[in-house]
Design an enzyme around this catalytic site. Structure first.
Site, PDB file in Angstrom:
ATOM      1  N   LYS A 116       0.809  -1.219   0.000  1.00  0.00           N
ATOM      2  CA  LYS A 116       0.000   0.000   0.000  1.00  0.00           C
ATOM      3  C   LYS A 116       0.844   1.271   0.000  1.00  0.00           C
ATOM      4  O   LYS A 116       0.425   2.305  -0.521  1.00  0.00           O
ATOM      5  CB  LYS A 116      -0.957  -0.028   1.187  1.00  0.00           C
ATOM      6  CG  LYS A 116      -2.044  -1.095   1.074  1.00  0.00           C
ATOM      7  CD  LYS A 116      -3.013  -1.017   2.229  1.00  0.00           C
ATOM      8  CE  LYS A 116      -4.141  -2.030   2.061  1.00  0.00           C
ATOM      9  NZ  LYS A 116      -3.659  -3.418   2.081  1.00  0.00           N
ATOM     10  N   GLU A 200      -2.797   7.030   7.505  1.00  0.00           N
ATOM     11  CA  GLU A 200      -3.294   8.106   6.661  1.00  0.00           C
ATOM     12  C   GLU A 200      -4.516   8.739   7.296  1.00  0.00           C
ATOM     13  O   GLU A 200      -5.116   8.192   8.232  1.00  0.00           O
ATOM     14  CB  GLU A 200      -3.644   7.581   5.263  1.00  0.00           C
ATOM     15  CG  GLU A 200      -4.738   6.541   5.222  1.00  0.00           C
ATOM     16  CD  GLU A 200      -4.925   5.937   3.839  1.00  0.00           C
ATOM     17  OE1 GLU A 200      -3.996   6.058   3.013  1.00  0.00           O
ATOM     18  OE2 GLU A 200      -5.994   5.351   3.593  1.00  0.00           O
ATOM     19  N   GLU A 275      -9.740   0.702  -5.780  1.00  0.00           N
ATOM     20  CA  GLU A 275     -10.691   1.126  -4.756  1.00  0.00           C
ATOM     21  C   GLU A 275     -10.474   2.591  -4.399  1.00  0.00           C
ATOM     22  O   GLU A 275      -9.335   3.055  -4.262  1.00  0.00           O
ATOM     23  CB  GLU A 275     -10.547   0.252  -3.516  1.00  0.00           C
ATOM     24  CG  GLU A 275     -10.836  -1.221  -3.775  1.00  0.00           C
ATOM     25  CD  GLU A 275     -10.869  -2.050  -2.504  1.00  0.00           C
ATOM     26  OE1 GLU A 275     -10.330  -1.581  -1.477  1.00  0.00           O
ATOM     27  OE2 GLU A 275     -11.437  -3.154  -2.539  1.00  0.00           O
ATOM     28  N   GLU A 288      -6.613   1.644  -2.603  1.00  0.00           N
ATOM     29  CA  GLU A 288      -5.679   0.570  -2.930  1.00  0.00           C
ATOM     30  C   GLU A 288      -6.114  -0.077  -4.235  1.00  0.00           C
ATOM     31  O   GLU A 288      -7.223   0.155  -4.723  1.00  0.00           O
ATOM     32  CB  GLU A 288      -5.630  -0.488  -1.824  1.00  0.00           C
ATOM     33  CG  GLU A 288      -6.943  -1.222  -1.609  1.00  0.00           C
ATOM     34  CD  GLU A 288      -6.855  -2.261  -0.502  1.00  0.00           C
ATOM     35  OE1 GLU A 288      -5.739  -2.700  -0.181  1.00  0.00           O
ATOM     36  OE2 GLU A 288      -7.905  -2.627   0.041  1.00  0.00           O
ATOM     37  N   ASN A 290      -6.540  -3.895  -5.748  1.00  0.00           N
ATOM     38  CA  ASN A 290      -6.523  -5.336  -5.490  1.00  0.00           C
ATOM     39  C   ASN A 290      -6.158  -6.047  -6.780  1.00  0.00           C
ATOM     40  O   ASN A 290      -6.887  -5.973  -7.774  1.00  0.00           O
ATOM     41  CB  ASN A 290      -7.873  -5.819  -4.986  1.00  0.00           C
ATOM     42  CG  ASN A 290      -8.211  -5.257  -3.619  1.00  0.00           C
ATOM     43  OD1 ASN A 290      -9.299  -4.743  -3.401  1.00  0.00           O
ATOM     44  ND2 ASN A 290      -7.287  -5.349  -2.682  1.00  0.00           N
ATOM     45  N   PHE A 348     -21.421 -10.740  16.279  1.00  0.00           N
ATOM     46  CA  PHE A 348     -20.951 -11.333  15.023  1.00  0.00           C
ATOM     47  C   PHE A 348     -19.780 -12.295  15.220  1.00  0.00           C
ATOM     48  O   PHE A 348     -18.926 -12.431  14.349  1.00  0.00           O
ATOM     49  CB  PHE A 348     -20.565 -10.236  14.024  1.00  0.00           C
ATOM     50  CG  PHE A 348     -21.711  -9.342  13.669  1.00  0.00           C
ATOM     51  CD1 PHE A 348     -22.551  -9.661  12.622  1.00  0.00           C
ATOM     52  CD2 PHE A 348     -21.963  -8.196  14.400  1.00  0.00           C
ATOM     53  CE1 PHE A 348     -23.617  -8.843  12.298  1.00  0.00           C
ATOM     54  CE2 PHE A 348     -23.030  -7.371  14.093  1.00  0.00           C
ATOM     55  CZ  PHE A 348     -23.863  -7.699  13.044  1.00  0.00           C
TER      56      PHE A 348
END
Length: 670
Positions: A116, A200, A275, A288, A290, A348
């Site tokens: 990244k 960032e 993205e 980024e 992918n 979850f």
């Protein structure tokens, strides 16, 4: 074209690649670990090779074993799917050295975009909008604090390698930055073998929107519209759709232009996704790239009519793209829900076990010409399959298509209601709640949607009066029919429906069991129940006064377990006399277990923050459990004193296994 390819993956994506390869006349080789010996992808492939232990590092992440399987079977190429080795440049390099084609981009592109920090620098260089931040690797937690304060809170701590929401934390102050650095670097190291972190600026109220790219070795780069991926939990996508309800024509063109520039800068050759984070003013920033097939690729396929897996295979074989930018269509609207084995009611937490029941909704045709399926299910499981703690808990991807967004949502709501899974807990009720939410239906999405709309976690909403009435009438009608099938005399028409401690009086009138139509009187109103239900059919689809009703019904002793819109109810339909007796029955008292902290999931006990005799304050971390590649923190709800620690760090825990006991009884939360 290849004659045989190996899929270096498992479950859903392996089945997805096999499907396209079979249609193209290409033989397939599956690989499997110990726990996947009987998996669906193994059965569907033409050949299968065992590659090791259940632990991914000794099987699906072992480049040596994948390459050996290729040589053993004569596979000419490898499709990596997503996750595992899909973005591992060294794996792609070793395949090339072994004379095996990697069905994906070149090594240089993977290296440039897979890191990244490097990708952000390159994006800046070619004119792609980037988020303000610190491009260098963060050495430790103290450095993280200094950098965060220089950028200005809030900030995002992100793993330099990998993706999928792992190794990411948002920090609003010094304490969160220090803790976030430790958690993010730990997750990144365990998931990707690379613990490097960078920081960032965190864009508030953002949307996550991505551009699908496909490129060949002949200089052709084409974009296939955008996907909206803003519905996320812990930075992992939950529901995706294409196109975005927010992006206008100009923004789409600008984003696509920058995505193409980035792809060309690294000589990209395969399917890839750029993205972006997009703010409320349509300003967008590179997030980024992918360098693999995305989980959510089906929504793009549904609106373009293209098969991305096929395009990847053809590009890897050296063919030119069969399409130009002007050929790319945007037909209707598609939506994808990721179905996970997890318990929404317990924050979850992953749920493992065997699928004792599995019945996906039927795939159907939206248009008479058969061009688009209204419902598509991409799954790698079947009834009897085991959901293991060793891998990602995704069971399937449920995709719907419609002429517009409202139609796609409508199809999704019906399909979710019809999706029957037993043996493990799933997020189906949560997905149903999201797509039914007025804000979601309006398209006013951000990546904070779940946090804002479900701030205290998820609890299924209570049924409204109309839904409750429909439930009562349907269950009365079905129970009446069951009794009529075996009765030697006239069946009673007056009944009492018992839900919990509530009782509802109903009457059956003008019923015809053979036509499966019943008129029910409830609260002095007549309800007409019509359906084609057969006894013990798990999924019910019918109409009450013309309105569609979907239920999941299972016999439970003398009653029924019924799920409607995520609500599980135990329902008894009783005669008036039985209802009177039932009302007098005492409620069974549950034993007090509040003094124990139990593991809410199977997993590895990574750390214990307390010892015997230690005082614990509300909100303090008690323990950290790693499961499904994610670290889960257990915290105390109340103040208390630890009496006994019952397990050691490094222990493998089962669900509800006792971790420690309090002298006073705070309950755990995660």
């Amino acid at each position: 074209m290849f004659t045989k390819i190996l899929i270096a993956n498992r479950a859903e994506i392996a089945c997805r690649v096999i499907k396209t390869a079979r249609r193209m006349g290409i033989a397939t080789v599956a690989v499997y670990s110990d726990v996947d010996r009987d998996a669906r992808h193994v059965a569907e492939a033409d050949e299968a090779v065992h590659i090791g232990d259940a632990v991914a590092a000794q099987s699906y992440l072992s480049a040596d074993k994948i390459i050996a399987a290729c040589k053993q079977t004569g596979a000419e190429a490898v499709h990596p799917g997503y996750g595992f080795l899909s973005e591992n440049a060294n794996f792609a390099r070793r395949l090339k050295k072994s004379g095996i084609v990697f069905i994906g981009p070149g090594v240089d592109a993977i290296e440039a975009m897979g890191d990244k920090i490097t990708s952000k620098r390159l994006a800046k260089k070619v004119g792609v909008n980037t988020i303000p931040g610190h491009d260098e690797v963060i050495d430790d937690a103290d450095m993280a604090v200094k950098v965060a304060e220089k950028i200005g809170y809030p900030v995002m701590l992100k793993a330099s390698a990998g993706g999928g929401g792992k190794g990411m934390r948002i920090a609003h102050d010094r304490a969160e930055t220090k803790q976030g650095f430790a958690r993010a670097s730990g997750e990144a190291l365990s998931s990707f073998g690379d613990g490097r972190i960078f920081i960032e600026k965190f864009i508030e109220q953002p949307r996550h929107i991505e551009i699908q790219v496909i490129a060949d070795a002949h200089g052709n780069v084409v974009t296939l519209n955008e996907r909206e991926c803003s519905i996320q939990r812990r930075h992992q996508k939950v529901i995706e759709e294409a196109p975005s309800p927010f992006i206008d024509k100009r923004t789409r063109a600008d984003m696509s232009k920058q995505a193409i520039a980035l792809a060309k800068a690294v000589d990209y050759q395969s399917a890839g996704t750029v993205e972006f984070i997009v703010d409320a003013a349509h300003h967008f920033y590179f997030l980024e790239m992918n360098t693999r097939l995305q989980v959510e690729h089906p929504v793009t396929e549904m609106i373009t009519g293209l098969d991305l897996v096929e395009l990847m295979i053809r590009v890897a074989a050296g063919e030119k793209l069969p399409i130009k930018q002007t050929d790319v269509k945007r037909n209707g609207w598609a939506m994808e829900s990721r179905i996970y084995a997890e318990n929404p009611a317990r924050n979850f937490l992953p749920s493992i076990g065997r699928l004792s029941g599995y019945q996906p909704p039927p795939e159907s045709i939206a248009e008479p010409n058969g061009e688009c399926n209204a419902v598509r299910v991409d799954s790698g499981v079947e009834e009897g399959a085991e959901i293991s703690r060793f891998y990602d808990p995704m069971i399937a991807k449920l995709v719907t298509w419609g002429e517009n967004r409202d139609a796609a949502i409508r199809h999704m709501r019906v399909a979710l209601a019809q999706y029957y899974i037993r043996g493990v807990e799933t997020n189906l009720p949560f997905l149903a709640a999201i797509v039914a939410h007025p804000r979601f239906q309006s398209g006013k999405l951000t990546t904070d949607f779940i946090v804002e709309e479900f701030p205290h976690g998820f609890t299924p909403a209570e049924l409204d009066q109309t839904a409750l009435a429909h439930l009562i009438c349907v269950m009365t009608a079905l129970h009446y029919r069951l009794r009529a099938r075996v009765a030697r005399h006239a069946v009673e028409t007056d009944w009492v429906v018992v839900i919990g401690r509530d009782q509802y009086s109903v009457r059956v009138k003008l019923s015809d069991a053979t036509k499966k139509t019943n008129n029910i009187i409830f609260n002095k109103k007549k309800y007409c129940v019509e359906d084609d239900w057969t006894p013990m059919q798990a999924v019910y689809s019918g109409r009450v006064n013309g309105e569609a009703v979907y239920l999941q019904i299972e016999k439970n002793g003398y009653g029924y377990d019924v799920t409607q819109s995520g609500n599980l109810q135990t329902i008894h339909v009783l005669s008036r006399r039985c209802a009177e007796l039932n009302e007098r029955m005492p409620l069974k008292q549950r034993a007090d277990q509040s003094r124990f902290v139990r593991s809410p999931m199977p997993g590895l006990l990574v750390s214990l923050a307390v010892t015997a005799g230690q005082e614990v304050k509300s909100g303090e971390e008690i323990a950290v459990i790693e499961a499904m590649k994610m670290e889960n923190s257990l915290r105390a709800d109340d103040d208390g004193v630890v009496e006994k620690v019952l397990v050691e760090v490094g222990a493998t825990l089962e669900v509800d296994q006792e971790i420690l006991e309090f002298a006073c009884a705070p309950s755990e939360k995660s």
